[in-house]
Design an enzyme around this catalytic site. Structure first.
Site, PDB file in Angstrom:
ATOM      1  N   HIS A   1      28.714  30.735  59.131  1.00  0.00           N
ATOM      2  CA  HIS A   1      29.543  31.657  59.898  1.00  0.00           C
ATOM      3  C   HIS A   1      28.623  32.633  60.633  1.00  0.00           C
ATOM      4  CE1 HIS A   1      32.578  34.435  61.034  1.00  0.00           C
ATOM      5  NE2 HIS A   1      32.115  35.398  60.262  1.00  0.00           N
TER       6      HIS A   1
ATOM      7  N   TYR B   1      36.144  38.732  65.559  1.00  0.00           N
ATOM      8  CA  TYR B   1      36.356  40.068  65.007  1.00  0.00           C
ATOM      9  C   TYR B   1      35.203  40.977  65.430  1.00  0.00           C
ATOM     10  CZ  TYR B   1      33.115  38.593  61.264  1.00  0.00           C
ATOM     11  OH  TYR B   1      32.033  38.139  60.572  1.00  0.00           O
TER      12      TYR B   1
ATOM     13  N   ASP C   1      59.981  27.988  34.891  1.00  0.00           N
ATOM     14  CA  ASP C   1      61.314  27.566  34.435  1.00  0.00           C
ATOM     15  C   ASP C   1      61.299  26.050  34.419  1.00  0.00           C
ATOM     16  OD1 ASP C   1      61.349  27.202  37.220  1.00  0.00           O
ATOM     17  OD2 ASP C   1      63.510  27.489  37.326  1.00  0.00           O
TER      18      ASP C   1
HETATM   19  C1  LIG Z   1      28.275  36.350  58.020  1.00  0.00           C
HETATM   20  C2  LIG Z   1      29.310  36.670  57.012  1.00  0.00           C
HETATM   21  C3  LIG Z   1      30.251  37.618  57.306  1.00  0.00           C
HETATM   22  C4  LIG Z   1      31.214  37.931  56.355  1.00  0.00           C
HETATM   23  N1  LIG Z   1      32.101  38.907  56.665  1.00  0.00           N
HETATM   24  C5  LIG Z   1      33.012  39.255  55.756  1.00  0.00           C
HETATM   25  C6  LIG Z   1      33.901  40.315  56.038  1.00  0.00           C
HETATM   26  O1  LIG Z   1      33.813  40.951  57.087  1.00  0.00           O
HETATM   27  N2  LIG Z   1      34.862  40.603  55.141  1.00  0.00           N
HETATM   28  C7  LIG Z   1      34.978  39.919  53.978  1.00  0.00           C
HETATM   29  O2  LIG Z   1      35.874  40.211  53.208  1.00  0.00           O
HETATM   30  N3  LIG Z   1      34.110  38.925  53.654  1.00  0.00           N
HETATM   31  C8  LIG Z   1      33.140  38.587  54.517  1.00  0.00           C
HETATM   32  N4  LIG Z   1      32.267  37.569  54.224  1.00  0.00           N
HETATM   33  C9  LIG Z   1      32.437  36.833  52.964  1.00  0.00           C
HETATM   34  C10 LIG Z   1      31.772  37.568  51.810  1.00  0.00           C
HETATM   35  O3  LIG Z   1      30.530  38.015  52.174  1.00  0.00           O
HETATM   36  C11 LIG Z   1      31.645  36.703  50.576  1.00  0.00           C
HETATM   37  O4  LIG Z   1      32.780  35.929  50.405  1.00  0.00           O
HETATM   38  C12 LIG Z   1      31.367  37.555  49.344  1.00  0.00           C
HETATM   39  O5  LIG Z   1      30.287  38.403  49.563  1.00  0.00           O
HETATM   40  C13 LIG Z   1      31.096  36.679  48.137  1.00  0.00           C
HETATM   41  O6  LIG Z   1      30.705  37.486  47.042  1.00  0.00           O
HETATM   42  P1  LIG Z   1      30.262  36.788  45.686  1.00  0.00           P
HETATM   43  O7  LIG Z   1      29.873  37.844  44.757  1.00  0.00           O
HETATM   44  O8  LIG Z   1      31.314  35.841  45.272  1.00  0.00           O
HETATM   45  O9  LIG Z   1      29.062  35.852  46.092  1.00  0.00           O
HETATM   46  P2  LIG Z   1      27.538  36.189  46.350  1.00  0.00           P
HETATM   47  O10 LIG Z   1      27.358  37.512  46.949  1.00  0.00           O
HETATM   48  O11 LIG Z   1      26.987  35.026  47.096  1.00  0.00           O
HETATM   49  O12 LIG Z   1      26.934  36.244  44.896  1.00  0.00           O
HETATM   50  C14 LIG Z   1      26.693  35.078  44.146  1.00  0.00           C
HETATM   51  C15 LIG Z   1      25.391  35.294  43.412  1.00  0.00           C
HETATM   52  O13 LIG Z   1      25.181  34.227  42.502  1.00  0.00           O
HETATM   53  C16 LIG Z   1      23.792  34.060  42.405  1.00  0.00           C
HETATM   54  N5  LIG Z   1      23.499  32.737  41.848  1.00  0.00           N
HETATM   55  C17 LIG Z   1      23.889  31.559  42.337  1.00  0.00           C
HETATM   56  N6  LIG Z   1      23.421  30.562  41.576  1.00  0.00           N
HETATM   57  C18 LIG Z   1      22.745  31.124  40.569  1.00  0.00           C
HETATM   58  C19 LIG Z   1      22.028  30.599  39.464  1.00  0.00           C
HETATM   59  N7  LIG Z   1      21.949  29.290  39.235  1.00  0.00           N
HETATM   60  N8  LIG Z   1      21.442  31.461  38.635  1.00  0.00           N
HETATM   61  C20 LIG Z   1      21.528  32.800  38.838  1.00  0.00           C
HETATM   62  N9  LIG Z   1      22.175  33.342  39.879  1.00  0.00           N
HETATM   63  C21 LIG Z   1      22.779  32.511  40.735  1.00  0.00           C
HETATM   64  C22 LIG Z   1      23.324  34.228  43.826  1.00  0.00           C
HETATM   65  O14 LIG Z   1      21.974  34.536  43.915  1.00  0.00           O
HETATM   66  C23 LIG Z   1      24.219  35.326  44.331  1.00  0.00           C
HETATM   67  O15 LIG Z   1      23.617  36.588  44.255  1.00  0.00           O
HETATM   68  C24 LIG Z   1      31.274  37.247  55.132  1.00  0.00           C
HETATM   69  C25 LIG Z   1      30.324  36.290  54.845  1.00  0.00           C
HETATM   70  C26 LIG Z   1      29.347  35.998  55.767  1.00  0.00           C
HETATM   71  C27 LIG Z   1      28.357  34.957  55.418  1.00  0.00           C
END
Ligand SMILES: Cc1cc2nc3c(=O)[nH]c(=O)nc-3n(C[C@H](O)[C@H](O)[C@H](O)COP(=O)(O)OP(=O)(O)OC[C@H]3O[C@@H](n4cnc5c(N)ncnc54)[C@H](O)[C@@H]3O)c2cc1C
Length: 833
Positions: free
Chosen positions: A244, A275, A560
Site C-alpha cells: 500500500h 486519502y 438460536d
Molecule cells: C502505508 C500504510 C498506511 C496505513 N495507514 C493506516 C491508517 O491510516 N489507518 C489505519 O487504521 N491503519 C493504517 N495502516 C494499517 C496499520 O498500520 C496496521 O494494520 C497496523 O499497524 C497493524 O498493527 P499490528 O500490531 O497488528 O502489526 P505490526 O505493527 O506489524 O506488529 C506485528 C509485530 O510482530 C512482529 N513479529 C512478527 N513475526 C515475529 C516473530 N516470528 N517473532 C517475533 N516478532 C515477530 C513484527 O516484528 C511486528 O513488530 C496502514 C498500513 C500501511 C502499511
C-alpha cells in the site's frame, strides 16, 4: 519441552466465562500496536507474568505500526468495528507520551464526487448515528471551509465526523508499552519466535532467538506474519499481506505559517480511492487505486535483511501516477509540491476485511489478534485481553471471531482472491446484499441444476449459491400488489420476490434451505451436554423438535437453534454458522461421550411450505403426514418415494410444512419428486427474497442480524424459549438476575407509515435523538406493510409508540406494532388440513 521446564496444566479459559488465574504465564508475539494494547490491557486486568517479544528493535519494530500515517475513521457498516475504533480514540486520547499526544482529534471529511457517493454518504451518516458517533452532512462550501485546499467545485458534498482524527501510532505503541511495563510486563526486542512448544494440545512455551520462554498462553499479535506463527501450531490464519503506497509532499505555500501538526480534518476521496492528511505544512496522500499487490508472508524479509524495515517494499512510482493526478484534481495546491518521502508498506487483508481474534480450539492457550488496523487496535487489545481473562470479550465479536470461516475460506487461493478483492474494494460503494464476484460458484446444493433451469437469480452466502428469486416466476407478480422498494433496496430485488411470497401463502413452494448450518450430536452424553448448553428442556421423547437458545456466561444469546431429538442419543441441530460448531466443540467433554458432526455439506434441505404442503408431500410418500400422525414441531424418519428423509414439521416462513433433509446424493431426486408431486397444486420454487419478507411478517428473529450476545432472551422477545425451572444451563444465573432487573431495551416490530422499505442498520430517532437502530427490514406483501425490526429503549417500546427511521437522510415515521403481523394465532403452521 526443554530440559528442566516445569510441566504445568493451567486452568485455561473455555470461552464460557471461566476466569483464568492471572498468574498464568503469557507470551505476546509482536510489539506493534496490537501486541502492546493486549499487553497493557491484560496487565491492567491484574495479570502479572507477561512477556512481549518482537523480532525487531523496540518500539519501531519494522512492522506495519512503524510507518502508518494513522488516519482513524470510525464509521463502519459494522457496529463492532465502530465501537472498536471509538474505544481506540478514547484510549489513545488518554495515553501520555513525552513527545505529545497520541491522538489528534482533527475530525474527518469523506467527500463525494459522484451522485452515487453522495447518497452513500447519507447512508454512512445514518450508520454513524446508529452506532452513536456524531456526524454532519456538508455541502461543497462547508467542505472547503474546513479544508480550504479542497476544490469545492469537484465535490458534491461531504460527511464530517468531528471526533475522528490521527493516531500517532509509534507514540501510542510506546505509551502503551510504558504503562504495561509499570505493571511488570517485560519487553524483549530483537527476539524472533521460531517455534511454539505444544504438549497435550496445550501451549507450553515459545522457542526463539532469545531461548525458550515458558508460557501457558501465547497471543500472536504478529500482524501480517500471523500465518507463519499460526503454522507453528498447525493453525491456518486467513490473511494476505498487501502493499500500500503513501507519499509525503514538500511544503505547501498555503500552509507556510502552520505550526501545528494538523488543523485540517483528515480527508477521504473514495471515488478515487485516495486519502489525505495534513502534516504541518505538508500533506500525506495514500492510495488504494492500483491493482492489489499481495506478498506471501514467508517472503517478507527479516529485520536483519530488510534495507529499511521488513514491512517496507520498494515504492513503485507507476502505481501512484494516476492517484497523484487525481489527488491534484481535488487538492490543486498539491501541484506545486514534490514528494519528500514515499513509502510502500505492507499490511493485512482477510477474506471479509475484518480482524481475526480468538483462541485455537486444537491448541489451547494459543490466541490470535491479527489483521487489525491502527483504527481498531486499542479496541482489539481491550477485547482480546478481556476474552482471555474473563472467558468472554465484553463485546459481541461474531464478525471477527477466528472461527467464523468455513474451511474453504482459509485455503490459500481463497485468501488470495478475497484478500485482493478486499484491498480493491476498500473504498467502494458496496451494497449490503452484493455477492462476491469470485470465487464462484463455490458451494452448490444438489438442486443447483434445477434452479438454473428455473432461471434462479443467485446471491452468495457462506460460499453457497442461493436463489434470491426465479425468473420462471415472472408471471406470478402480474396483477398483484407488489410495490417496488426505493432504488437502493431494489438493487437485489425483483417483483418476483413479491409474487413468490404471495404464492407461497396461497399454494405451496420449495425453498432451498441447504445453506442452513446443521450438525448431528450423538452419544451417551449427548442429552446432558445439550441440556447444559441450551435454555429449553430437551429431555423429550425422540421425535420432538425444540426451538432453543445457547447463551454465553453473561446470558447473551450466543445462538438460536432448533434441536430435533431423532433417537435417544441422537440429535439433529439447525445452527447459525461455523461458530456454533466451534462453541459446541469447545464445551463437549473429550471422553468420547459426545460426538459432534457437521453434516451440512453431506446433506441438503428443502423447505416445503404453504397451505398445500401436506397434500404435496403426502402424494409422494407412504408415511403419514396427517396432523394426528405428524404434529407441529415433530420430527420423523420417512421416505419420499425411495428417498430417506428426516422431516421436521416447522417453518420459518409461517406456513404449514416441513423441512425435508436427505443426503446430498439423493437431493436432486428429492427435488424432482416433490416438484412432480406438486405440479397439480401449482408448486413453485421460491427464493430468499420471499423468505426474508415472510419471516419478518411472522416476527422470526435472525441471529446475527436481529440479536447477538449483547442481548438477552427477554429483550429479544425470546423469553418463550427459556425454561426457567430447568436445571442449570450456561448463563442461567446471570439470566435470572437480568430478568429480575427487567429489560433496558427491546427488539420491536415497526411498521413504516409511508411504506418506505429499509434494509437494516438505519438509525431510529425519537424527538430528534438517535435512540436505536433497525436490525432487519423488508416489505410484507401479505400484510401490506413495510416492516422493520429495531432495538429501542423500553420506554419507547410500547405498542403504538411513534419513532422516526432515517434512511438516506430522510426521516420516516414508524409505529411500534403488535407482532407477529401475520397469523398471530399460528393457525396456518398448526393446520390440520
Ligand atoms: C502505508 C500504510 C498506511 C496505513 N495507514 C493506516 C491508517 O491510516 N489507518 C489505519 O487504521 N491503519 C493504517 N495502516 C494499517 C496499520 O498500520 C496496521 O494494520 C497496523 O499497524 C497493524 O498493527 P499490528 O500490531 O497488528 O502489526 P505490526 O505493527 O506489524 O506488529 C506485528 C509485530 O510482530 C512482529 N513479529 C512478527 N513475526 C515475529 C516473530 N516470528 N517473532 C517475533 N516478532 C515477530 C513484527 O516484528 C511486528 O513488530 C496502514 C498500513 C500501511 C502499511
Amino acid at each position: 519441552m526443554p530440559p528442566g521446564a516445569v510441566q504445568r496444566v493451567p486452568h485455561l479459559p473455555d470461552q464460557s466465562g471461566v476466569a483464568v488465574p492471572a498468574n498464568a504465564k503469557v507470551v505476546i508475539v509482536g510489539a506493534g500496536l496490537v501486541g502492546c494494547a493486549v499487553a497493557q490491557h491484560l496487565a491492567e486486568l491484574g495479570w502479572t507474568d507477561i512477556t512481549v517479544v518482537d523480532q525487531g528493535p523496540l518500539f519501531t519494530t519494522g512492522g506495519s505500526s512503524s510507518h502508518a500515517p494513522g488516519l482513524v475513521f470510525q464509521t463502519n457498516p459494522s457496529q463492532m468495528m465502530t465501537r472498536l475504533a471509538s474505544y481506540t480514540i478514547e484510549h489513545f486520547s488518554g495515553l501520555e507520551h513525552d513527545e505529545g499526544p497520541c491522538f489528534l482529534p482533527a475530525g474527518s471529511i469523506e467527500v463525494a464526487a459522484t451522485p452515487e457517493r453522495l447518497e452513500w454518504l447519507k447512508l454512512r451518516h445514518g450508520l454513524a448515528s446508529s452506532w452513536g458517533v456524531d456526524s454532519n452532512l456538508l455541502n461543497p462550501q462547508q467542505v472547503s471551509e474546513r479544508i480550504p485546499l479542497v476544490d469545492s467545485a469537484k465535490v458534491l458534498g461531504g460527511l464530517h465526523v468531528p471526533s475522528d482524527g490521527i493516531a500517532k501510532a509509534v507514540r501510542a505503541v510506546e505509551a502503551m508499552a510504558s504503562r504495561a511495563s509499570k505493571q511488570g510486563v517485560r519487553f524483549r526486542g530483537d527476539t524472533t519466535v521460531t517455534g511454539i512448544a505444544v504438549d497435550e494440545a496445550r501451549v507450553r512455551g515459545v522457542e526463539g532467538s532469545g531461548g525458550f520462554i515458558e508460557a501457558d498462553l501465547v497471543v500472536s499479535c504478529a500482524g501480517m506474519w500471523g500465518p507463519l506463527i499460526g503454522r507453528m501450531v498447525g493453525m491456518r490464519i486467513p490473511l494476505l499481506p498487501v502493499q500500500h503506497q503513501y507519499v509525503r509532499t514538500s511544503a505547501l505555500n498555503e500552509l507556510a505559517d502552520e505550526s501545528q501538526e494538523i488543523t485540517h480534518p483528515i480527508l477521504r476521496h473514495q471515488d478515487s480511492a485516495l486519502y489525505f492528511r495534513q502534516l504541518q505544512n505538508c500533506y500525506g496522500v495514500g492510495s488504494y487505486q492500483h491493482s492489489p499487490l499481495p506478498v506471501q508472508p514467508e517472503t517478507i524479509l527479516s529485520p536483519a535483511d530488510a534495507p529499511l524495515m521488513p514491512s517496507l517494499m520498494p515504492f513503485t512510482e507507476d502505481d501512484f501516477k494516476q492517484a497523484w493526478a487525481d489527488a491534484i484534481e481535488l487538492v490543486p495546491a498539491l501541484a506545486e509540491t514534490s514528494w519528500e518521502d514515499s513509502l510502500n508498506g505492507l499490511f493485512s487483508f482477510t477474506p471479509d476485511g475484518l480482524p481475526l481474534i480468538g483462541e485455537s480450539r486444537a491448541v489451547r492457550g494459543f490466541w490470535v489478534a491479527e489483521a487489525v488496523w491502527v483504527t481498531h487496535s486499542a479496541g482489539v487489545g481491550k477485547v482480546t485481553a478481556q476474552w482471555i481473562a474473563d472467558g468472554t470479550p465484553g463485546m459481541d465479536l461474531r464478525e471477527c471471531d477466528i472461527y467464523r470461516f468455513e474451511p474453504f475460506a482459509t485455503s490459500p487461493s481463497y485468501v488470495d482472491a478475497r484478500g485482493r478483492t478486499q484491498y480493491d474494494e476498500v473504498y467502494d460503494v458496496i451494497h449490503p446484499m452484493q455477492p462476491l464476484a469470485e470465487p464462484r460458484p463455490l458451494r452448490v446444493s444438489p438442486f443447483y441444476r434445477r434452479q438454473q433451469e428455473l432461471g434462479a437469480s443467485f446471491l452468495e452466502f457462506s460460499g453457497w449459491e442461493r436463489p434470491q428469486w426465479y425468473y420462471a416466476n415472472e408471471p406470478l407478480s402480474e396483477g398483484r400488489d407488489v410495490p417496488a422498494p426505493g432504488e437502493w433496496a431494489a438493487r437485489f430485488w425483483s417483483p418476483m420476490v413479491g409474487g413468490e411470497h404471495l404464492v407461497t401463502r396461497e399454494r405451496v413452494a420449495m425453498f432451498d434451505m441447504t445453506s442452513l448450518k446443521r450438525a448431528e450430536v450423538r452419544g451417551r452424553g449427548a442429552l446432558g451436554f445439550l441440556q447444559r448448553l441450551c435454555t429449553s428442556d430437551l429431555d423429550r421423547r425422540p421425535g420432538y423438535v425444540t426451538y432453543t437458545l445457547m447463551l454465553d456466561a453473561h446470558a447473551g444469546i450466543r445462538s438460536d437453534i432448533t434441536v430435533a431429538r431423532l433417537a435417544h442419543d441422537r440429535f439433529q441441530l439447525g445452527l447459525n454458522g461455523p461458530r456454533d460448531i466451534d462453541w459446541l466443540e469447545r464445551h463437549a467433554a473429550d471422553d468420547g461421550s459426545v460426538v459432534i458432526t457437521d453434516i451440512t455439506s453431506g446433506t441438503c434441505c428443502i423447505g416445503l411450505w404453504g397451505p398445500d404442503a401436506r397434500k404435496v408431500v403426502q402424494s409422494a410418500s407412504q408415511d403419514s403426514f396427517s396432523h394426528e400422525d405428524f404434529g407441529f414441531f415433530r420430527a420423523k424418519d420417512v421416505f419420499i418415494e425411495e428417498v430417506p428423509v428426516v422431516a421436521l414439521r416447522l417453518s420459518y416462513v409461517g406456513e404449514l410444512g416441513w423441512e425435508l433433509y436427505t443426503s446430498a446424493d439423493l437431493g436432486l431426486r428429492l427435488w424432482d419428486l416433490l416438484w412432480r408431486a406438486g405440479r397439480p397444486f401449482g408448486i413453485i420454487a421460491a427464493g430468499r427474497g420471499a423468505f426474508a419478507g415472510m419471516r419478518l411478517e411472522k416476527g422470526y428473529r435472525s441471529w446475527g442480524l436481529d440479536m447477538w450476545t449483547e442481548h438477552d432472551p427477554y429483550e429479544a422477545g425470546l423469553g418463550f424459549a427459556v425454561k426457567e425451572d430447568k436445571a442449570e444451563f450456561l448463563g442461567a444465573p446471570v439470566l435470572r438476575a437480568r430478568k429480575e432487573e427487567g429489560p433496558r431495551r427491546k427488539l420491536c416490530c415497526l411498521t413504516i407509515d409511508d411504506k418506505t422499505v429499509v434494509m437494516g442498520k438505519e438509525p431510529v430517532f425519537s424527538n430528534g435523538e438517535a435512540v436505536g437502530f433497525v436490525t432487519s427490514g423488508a416489505y410484507g406483501y401479505s400484510v401490506g406493510h413495510s416492516i422493520a425490526y429495531a432495538w429501542l429503549p423500553v420506554e419507547l417500546a410500547g405498542l403504538g409508540s411513534k419513532v422516526d427511521i432515517e434512511y438516506f437522510a430522510q426521516r420516516h415515521t414508524a409505529t411500534v406494532s403488535e407482532e407477529p403481523l401475520f397469523d398471530p394465532e399460528m393457525k396456518r403452521m398448526r393446520s390440520a388440513e
